[in-house]
Write a protein that holds these residues in place. Structure first.
Motif, short mmCIF file in Angstrom:
data_model
loop_
_atom_site.label_atom_id
_atom_site.label_comp_id
_atom_site.label_asym_id
_atom_site.label_seq_id
_atom_site.Cartn_x
_atom_site.Cartn_y
_atom_site.Cartn_z
N ILE A 55 50.33 37.73 47.05
CA ILE A 55 51.15 36.83 46.24
C ILE A 55 51.78 37.66 45.13
O ILE A 55 51.08 38.38 44.41
N ASP A 56 53.11 37.56 44.98
CA ASP A 56 53.77 38.34 43.94
C ASP A 56 53.88 37.55 42.64
O ASP A 56 53.39 36.42 42.53
N GLU A 57 54.53 38.15 41.64
CA GLU A 57 54.61 37.55 40.31
C GLU A 57 55.43 36.27 40.27
O GLU A 57 55.34 35.49 39.32
N ASP A 58 56.24 36.01 41.31
CA ASP A 58 57.04 34.78 41.40
C ASP A 58 56.40 33.75 42.32
O ASP A 58 57.05 32.78 42.71
N PHE A 59 55.16 33.99 42.73
CA PHE A 59 54.40 33.10 43.61
C PHE A 59 55.02 32.98 44.99
O PHE A 59 54.97 31.94 45.63
N GLN A 60 55.62 34.09 45.43
CA GLN A 60 56.08 34.23 46.81
C GLN A 60 54.93 34.86 47.58
O GLN A 60 54.36 35.87 47.15
N ALA A 61 54.57 34.30 48.72
CA ALA A 61 53.42 34.77 49.49
C ALA A 61 53.87 35.31 50.84
O ALA A 61 54.79 34.78 51.46
N ALA A 62 53.22 36.39 51.27
CA ALA A 62 53.50 37.00 52.57
C ALA A 62 52.19 37.48 53.17
O ALA A 62 51.25 37.85 52.44
N SER A 63 52.11 37.48 54.49
CA SER A 63 50.91 37.98 55.17
C SER A 63 50.64 39.41 54.72
O SER A 63 51.54 40.25 54.71
N LEU A 64 49.41 39.67 54.34
CA LEU A 64 49.02 40.94 53.73
C LEU A 64 48.83 42.04 54.76
O LEU A 64 48.23 41.81 55.82
N THR A 65 49.31 43.23 54.45
CA THR A 65 49.02 44.44 55.22
C THR A 65 48.70 45.56 54.24
O THR A 65 48.95 45.43 53.03
N THR A 66 48.19 46.66 54.73
CA THR A 66 47.94 47.82 53.88
C THR A 66 49.24 48.27 53.22
O THR A 66 49.26 48.61 52.04
N THR A 67 50.34 48.24 53.95
CA THR A 67 51.63 48.69 53.43
C THR A 67 52.13 47.80 52.29
O THR A 67 52.65 48.30 51.31
#
Length: 159
Positions: A55-67
């Motif tokens: 989750i980024d500072e703008d509360f946008q979420a994306a499936s997590l990877t090492t990259t």
């Protein structure tokens, strides 16, 4: 996932579905059974049920990877529903008895790390220089990987 999750606050929060338009301010917290805490986000890409998400500072979420771990500020899980790109909904950020995707050959009660597979954590601490995800434990690993029972107490991406 059609499991009922009892929410104590805020009124009207339904953590088991996504919506095309925002129903709450991004970043709003919800609280429910099993000491679960949720955060309201917008999906930045499609997210599968059970995926660990950055989750980024703008509360946008994306499936997590090492990259992607280095650019994301906190972690949550799509434990109660999937997300379409740009849709809104709740991610689990704390609690017990929720599901999250864990790679095959992971161990219960061991530290978890990011992996190259989007949305999946692993107990493998060496392949592709993974990043440790502190504060979360896999209680029971599903045979063959996938949805496993997790406990998270103040988890964070430990870069």
């Amino acid at each position: 996932n059609t499991m009922t999750v009892e929410i104590y606050s805020p009124v009207g929060a339904n953590v088991t579905r996504e919506t095309a338009t925002a129903e709450f301010k991004l970043g709003t917290r919800a609280y429910g059974q099993d000491n679960r805490e949720f955060i309201y986000v917008q999906a930045n890409g499609s997210i599968a049920v059970g995926d660990a998400c950055g989750i980024d500072e703008d509360f946008q979420a994306a499936s997590l990877t090492t990259t992607t771990a280095a650019a994301l500020h906190s972690i949550g899980w799509a434990s109660d529903h999937a997300f379409q790109n740009d849709y809104y909904g709740w991610l689990t950020v704390k609690g017990t008895n929720f599901t999250g995707n864990v790679k095959d050959n992971s161990s219960a009660d061991a530290p978890l790390y990011t992996s190259a597979t989007a949305g999946y954590l692993s107990t493998d601490s060496s392949t592709s220089n993974p990043v440790k995800v502190a504060g979360v434990t896999c209680v029971a690993v599903t045979s063959g990987g996938g949805a496993s029972q997790l406990i998270a107490q103040f988890p964070f991406i430990n870069e």
